[in-house]
Design a protein around this motif. Structure first.
Motif, PDB file in Angstrom:
ATOM      1  N   PHE A   1       0.847  -1.192   0.000  1.00 50.71           N
ATOM      2  CA  PHE A   1       0.000   0.000   0.000  1.00 50.71           C
ATOM      3  C   PHE A   1       0.882   1.241   0.000  1.00 50.71           C
TER       4      PHE A   1
ATOM      5  N   THR B   1      -5.513 -14.574   9.441  1.00 46.67           N
ATOM      6  CA  THR B   1      -6.040 -13.235   9.224  1.00 46.67           C
ATOM      7  C   THR B   1      -4.886 -12.255   8.961  1.00 46.67           C
ATOM      8  N   GLY B   2      -5.069 -11.385   7.983  1.00 52.39           N
ATOM      9  CA  GLY B   2      -4.035 -10.426   7.611  1.00 52.39           C
ATOM     10  C   GLY B   2      -2.985 -10.981   6.672  1.00 52.39           C
ATOM     11  N   ALA B   3      -3.145 -12.239   6.228  1.00 55.94           N
ATOM     12  CA  ALA B   3      -2.139 -12.876   5.376  1.00 55.94           C
ATOM     13  C   ALA B   3      -2.065 -12.251   3.983  1.00 55.94           C
ATOM     14  N   GLY B   4      -3.170 -11.618   3.551  1.00 50.10           N
ATOM     15  CA  GLY B   4      -3.168 -10.990   2.227  1.00 50.10           C
ATOM     16  C   GLY B   4      -4.164 -11.591   1.248  1.00 50.10           C
ATOM     17  N   LYS B   5      -5.086 -12.401   1.736  1.00 45.98           N
ATOM     18  CA  LYS B   5      -6.023 -13.117   0.866  1.00 45.98           C
ATOM     19  C   LYS B   5      -6.957 -12.153   0.124  1.00 45.98           C
ATOM     20  N   THR B   6      -7.543 -11.215   0.869  1.00 44.97           N
ATOM     21  CA  THR B   6      -8.456 -10.253   0.238  1.00 44.97           C
ATOM     22  C   THR B   6      -7.707  -9.356  -0.738  1.00 44.97           C
ATOM     23  N   VAL B   7      -6.509  -8.941  -0.357  1.00 42.87           N
ATOM     24  CA  VAL B   7      -5.715  -8.087  -1.245  1.00 42.87           C
ATOM     25  C   VAL B   7      -5.421  -8.816  -2.561  1.00 42.87           C
TER      26      VAL B   7
ATOM     27  N   GLN C   1     -16.021 -10.216   1.061  1.00 47.43           N
ATOM     28  CA  GLN C   1     -16.021 -10.722   2.433  1.00 47.43           C
ATOM     29  C   GLN C   1     -17.173 -10.104   3.238  1.00 47.43           C
TER      30      GLN C   1
HETATM   31  P1  GTP Z   1      -8.756 -11.867   6.811  1.00 47.16           P
HETATM   32  O1  GTP Z   1      -9.806 -11.364   5.891  1.00 47.16           O
HETATM   33  O2  GTP Z   1      -8.858 -11.258   8.172  1.00 47.16           O
HETATM   34  O3  GTP Z   1      -8.690 -13.368   6.900  1.00 47.16           O
HETATM   35  O4  GTP Z   1      -7.322 -11.378   6.270  1.00 47.16           O
HETATM   36  P2  GTP Z   1      -6.774 -11.283   4.761  1.00 47.16           P
HETATM   37  O5  GTP Z   1      -5.847 -12.410   4.525  1.00 47.16           O
HETATM   38  O6  GTP Z   1      -7.895 -11.099   3.808  1.00 47.16           O
HETATM   39  O7  GTP Z   1      -5.894  -9.945   4.824  1.00 47.16           O
HETATM   40  P3  GTP Z   1      -5.966  -8.684   3.831  1.00 47.16           P
HETATM   41  O8  GTP Z   1      -5.650  -9.116   2.467  1.00 47.16           O
HETATM   42  O9  GTP Z   1      -7.231  -7.928   4.041  1.00 47.16           O
HETATM   43  O10 GTP Z   1      -4.788  -7.771   4.396  1.00 47.16           O
HETATM   44  C1  GTP Z   1      -3.418  -8.047   4.162  1.00 47.16           C
HETATM   45  C2  GTP Z   1      -2.580  -6.958   4.786  1.00 47.16           C
HETATM   46  O11 GTP Z   1      -2.843  -5.733   4.134  1.00 47.16           O
HETATM   47  C3  GTP Z   1      -2.883  -6.724   6.258  1.00 47.16           C
HETATM   48  O12 GTP Z   1      -1.657  -6.477   6.912  1.00 47.16           O
HETATM   49  C4  GTP Z   1      -3.755  -5.495   6.251  1.00 47.16           C
HETATM   50  O13 GTP Z   1      -3.581  -4.768   7.430  1.00 47.16           O
HETATM   51  C5  GTP Z   1      -3.228  -4.731   5.060  1.00 47.16           C
HETATM   52  N1  GTP Z   1      -4.284  -3.908   4.440  1.00 47.16           N
HETATM   53  C6  GTP Z   1      -5.471  -4.339   3.958  1.00 47.16           C
HETATM   54  N2  GTP Z   1      -6.178  -3.333   3.405  1.00 47.16           N
HETATM   55  C7  GTP Z   1      -5.406  -2.229   3.560  1.00 47.16           C
HETATM   56  C8  GTP Z   1      -5.569  -0.844   3.182  1.00 47.16           C
HETATM   57  O14 GTP Z   1      -6.586  -0.462   2.591  1.00 47.16           O
HETATM   58  N3  GTP Z   1      -4.545   0.009   3.494  1.00 47.16           N
HETATM   59  C9  GTP Z   1      -3.401  -0.404   4.121  1.00 47.16           C
HETATM   60  N4  GTP Z   1      -2.437   0.478   4.377  1.00 47.16           N
HETATM   61  N5  GTP Z   1      -3.211  -1.684   4.501  1.00 47.16           N
HETATM   62  C10 GTP Z   1      -4.197  -2.585   4.221  1.00 47.16           C
END
Ligand code: GTP
Ligand code: MG
Length: 242
Positions: free
Chosen positions: A16, A43-49, A89
């Motif tokens: 980001f 959680t926070g692994a990066g799946k949604t990203v 999600q």
């Molecule tokens: P869960 O949905 O909780 O299972 O997690 P995930 O694996 O989907 O994580 P996600 O892809 O949402 O986030 C990956 C990393 O990117 C995390 O460290 C988040 O804090 C960070 N992150 C996600 N969205 C943003 C954003 O809009 N801005 C910033 N700066 N960081 C982000």
């Protein structure tokens, strides 16, 4: 074409703006048409990203993402929206009716198609129970439907759009185990030929996946089938135990 709906990530790195460390690091994989690719990780692994990168909500700093052999960076928002359907999600509803929420701008979809999508998404019963059925009003934010119902409506909405690529972001976790199982039994024939990418919390949701990617700290730390990972991958073994 044989490429139809094929999603390829090649050495994708993304951080980001302003953040010190990338949240996706050198990720490469191919999601094939007619197959299910599952993504699992804490959680926070990066799946949604990862899913959001495929939809071009952001562009990677390094590497490439292609759909149907074409770089997503060369596709318009409309082309992307026609090709990939995301079940987010946190599914959203807009003010209208259940029917208009399922059509989501696709006015050509018939009521029969909506009911068929609801049947697959395990949403038929609760919509039939509503006095007005498909014409039942839904408020902005969908406060008149429960979280699990919202998820099922959101899955039905994706099915109505008949995309080449389905992206399910943790779409099954608000469902009880029995509904989750029925839905996943009904999905393959409804999504036949499409590329399916499923982010999951529960291992039971993805044991049948053709390919499972284990992601930790933005990196792929394991890949294979359930049986392969169970025998060889410590992170996966830990997820299975938890
Ligand atoms: P869960 O949905 O909780 O299972 O997690 P995930 O694996 O989907 O994580 P996600 O892809 O949402 O986030 C990956 C990393 O990117 C995390 O460290 C988040 O804090 C960070 N992150 C996600 N969205 C943003 C954003 O809009 N801005 C910033 N700066 N960081 C982000
Ligand atoms: Mg997420």
């Amino acid at each position: 074409t044989p490429e139809a709906g094929r999603v390829v990530f090649e050495n994708v790195t993304f951080g980001f703006p302003g953040a010190e460390k990338p949240v996706i690091k050198n990720v490469s994989f191919a999601a094939e048409p007619g197959k299910t690719t599952a993504i699992i990780g804490s959680t926070g692994a990066g799946k949604t990203v990862l899913l959001n990168l495929a939809l071009r909500l952001y562009d990677p700093q390094q590497g490439s993402i292609t759909v149907d052999g074409a770089p997503v960076s060369e596709l318009t928002r409309d082309q992307l929206a026609d090709t990939l359907s995301l079940v987010p999600q946190r599914p959203y509803m807009f003010s209208g009716t259940i029917g208009s929420n399922l059509r989501f701008g696709r006015t050509a979809a018939t009521d029969e198609e909506l009911w068929e999508a609801l049947r697959v998404a395990q949403g038929e019963d609760f919509v039939r129970e509503r006095e007005l059925g498909l014409d039942e009003p839904v408020s902005q934010g969908g406060t008149s439907v429960s979280g699990g119902q919202r998820q099922r409506l959101s899955i039905a909405r994706a099915l109505v759009s008949k995309p080449k690529v389905y992206l399910f972001d943790d779409s099954f976790s608000a469902l009880d185990v029995a509904t989750d199982a029925r839905l996943r039994a009904a999905l393959p024939s409804a999504t036949q030929g499409a590329t399916t990418i499923i982010v999951a919390q529960r291992v039971s949701t993805i044991t049948d996946a053709d390919q499972i990617l284990v992601i930790e700290g933005g990196e792929i730390v394991g890949r294979g089938t359930h049986d392969e990972l169970l025998g060889s991958n410590e992170v996966y073994q830990e997820i299975v135990r938890s």
